[in-house]
Design a protein around this motif. Structure first.
Motif, PDB file in Angstrom:
ATOM      1  N   ARG A 152      21.904  -6.692  17.587  1.00 45.46           N
ATOM      2  CA  ARG A 152      22.142  -5.288  17.917  1.00 45.46           C
ATOM      3  C   ARG A 152      22.832  -5.227  19.279  1.00 45.46           C
ATOM      4  N   TYR A 153      23.457  -4.092  19.553  1.00 47.58           N
ATOM      5  CA  TYR A 153      24.181  -3.972  20.820  1.00 47.58           C
ATOM      6  C   TYR A 153      23.216  -3.942  21.991  1.00 47.58           C
ATOM      7  N   ASN A 154      23.579  -4.702  23.021  1.00 48.60           N
ATOM      8  CA  ASN A 154      22.836  -4.740  24.273  1.00 48.60           C
ATOM      9  C   ASN A 154      23.872  -4.836  25.389  1.00 48.60           C
ATOM     10  N   PRO A 155      23.746  -4.047  26.453  1.00 47.33           N
ATOM     11  CA  PRO A 155      24.733  -4.105  27.538  1.00 47.33           C
ATOM     12  C   PRO A 155      24.948  -5.508  28.101  1.00 47.33           C
ATOM     13  N   GLN A 156      23.927  -6.365  27.954  1.00 45.27           N
ATOM     14  CA  GLN A 156      24.056  -7.723  28.481  1.00 45.27           C
ATOM     15  C   GLN A 156      25.097  -8.550  27.736  1.00 45.27           C
TER      16      GLN A 156
END
Length: 348
Positions: free
Chosen positions: A280-284
């Protein structure tokens, strides 16, 4: 719109400006390789990212200062604030090289320098005087290397600005040279801790987060900074005198950064291929895009500075990976944002 920004700002990830870093680094790399077609698009995207993230940061700072203080003094999260510095300087380099915005780049250089001083000494003072400290495996990760990345980003922008500065050009280049060596110094002890953590501390797949790619990204921007100084040696006698030393030092960092790439790929395959965590999308995740883009720019300038044209083939190949990864992560980010808007709409 303001209500949504307010709600999102409270839990803003300290390293959110990594998206600005990755976009700016990609623009710089493509510009150096001669691909200018995407420049206006990347400038527009990064202008929006930079403006919105600063707005959310200021909202969080004044509306939820306690949450900001907690993150700043956190061993695991505090170093993420260095993305404000690096994002500002890399964005400045992007605007200078691809947009010709000299005055804006100067303002961003001064802004990055002030942010660097505030964040650098606040973070390391907090880490030093804190009474209760976590063990190495819980408190230390790849984001600490952002202190080196932020320092080198100021060196890069300052060097690129030097031809357009007629007064105090020597001061600007001396500052850039000093930042280059300081960033190099910060990398070495932090890298030793990462090697120690890899080899002697139990390491689960869940702890292999994307920020460990900064191990290579820090070396890539160090290579870019060193190469840029060598290519601008004519503007400052001191750099001209130590150019042989700079070439050896820059070669050292480029080789080390190149060595990191296969290992990071293997560890990423181990993380996602064998253990299959939910994707899933994660800013990291931007911390994986930035090194690829910066390696593209750093390697190209390295090939020019050391007059090794055959090395530029690596930068051309990496450019395709950088563009592909940026597109995937950018679309994932947009999807995540739209979903969050949808959830808020359902709540209303």
């Amino acid at each position: 719109m303001i209500d949504i920004l307010m709600k999102q700002a409270k839990h803003l990830f300290p390293g959110s400006f990594a998206s600005v870093m990755a976009t700016g680094a990609l623009a710089v790399g493509l510009n150096l390789l001669g691909f200018h077609g995407l420049a206006p698009i990347l400038i527009a995207v990064n202008t929006v990212l930079y403006t919105v993230l600063w707005l959310m940061t200021l909202i969080r700072l004044f509306r939820w200062p306690r949450e900001v203080r907690v993150d700043v003094v956190s061993h695991s999260k505090g170093a993420g604030f260095f993305t404000l510095v690096a994002g500002t300087a890399v964005f400045g380099s992007q605007l200078l090289l691809t947009g010709g915005c000299i005055m804006i780049a100067k303002v961003l250089w001064f802004t990055a320098l002030i942010l660097w001083a505030v964040i650098m000494y606040t973070f390391f003072t907090a880490m030093t005087i804190r009474k209760e400290k976590p063990p190495l495996e819980k408190g230390f990760n790849g984001t600490w290397l952002l202190s080196s990345v932020a320092t080198q980003s100021i060196a890069v922008l300052g060097t690129l600005l030097s031809p357009s500065v007629h007064q105090h050009q020597d001061i600007l280049l001396f500052t850039s040279l000093s930042m280059y060596f300081l960033g190099s110094m910060l990398y070495l002890p932090l890298m030793a801790l990462i090697f120690y953590r890899f080899a002697f501390v139990r390491f689960s797949y869940g702890e292999l987060s994307p920020p460990y790619w900064i191990s290579m990204g820090a070396l890539a921007i160090t290579t870019l900074a060193g190469s840029s100084l060598i290519l601008h040696a004519e503007y400052f006698p001191l750099i001209n005198e130590i150019t042989p030393f700079l070439k050896g030092f820059t070669l050292f960092f480029w080789i080390t950064g190149t060595w990191w790439i296969p290992l990071l790929v293997i560890l990423t395959i181990w993380h996602y291929g064998f253990h299959r965590p939910p994707i899933r999308y994660n800013p990291q995740i931007w911390s994986m895009v930035f090194p690829l883009a910066m390696y593209t720019a750093g390697t190209f300038q390295f090939s020019k500075a050391l007059q090794l044209p055959f090395v530029s083939v690596l930068s051309e190949g990496m450019a395709f990976l950088a563009v592909g990864s940026w597109i995937v992560v950018f679309l994932a980010m947009c999807t995540a944002i739209l979903r969050s808007f949808g959830k808020m709409g359902d709540v209303k």
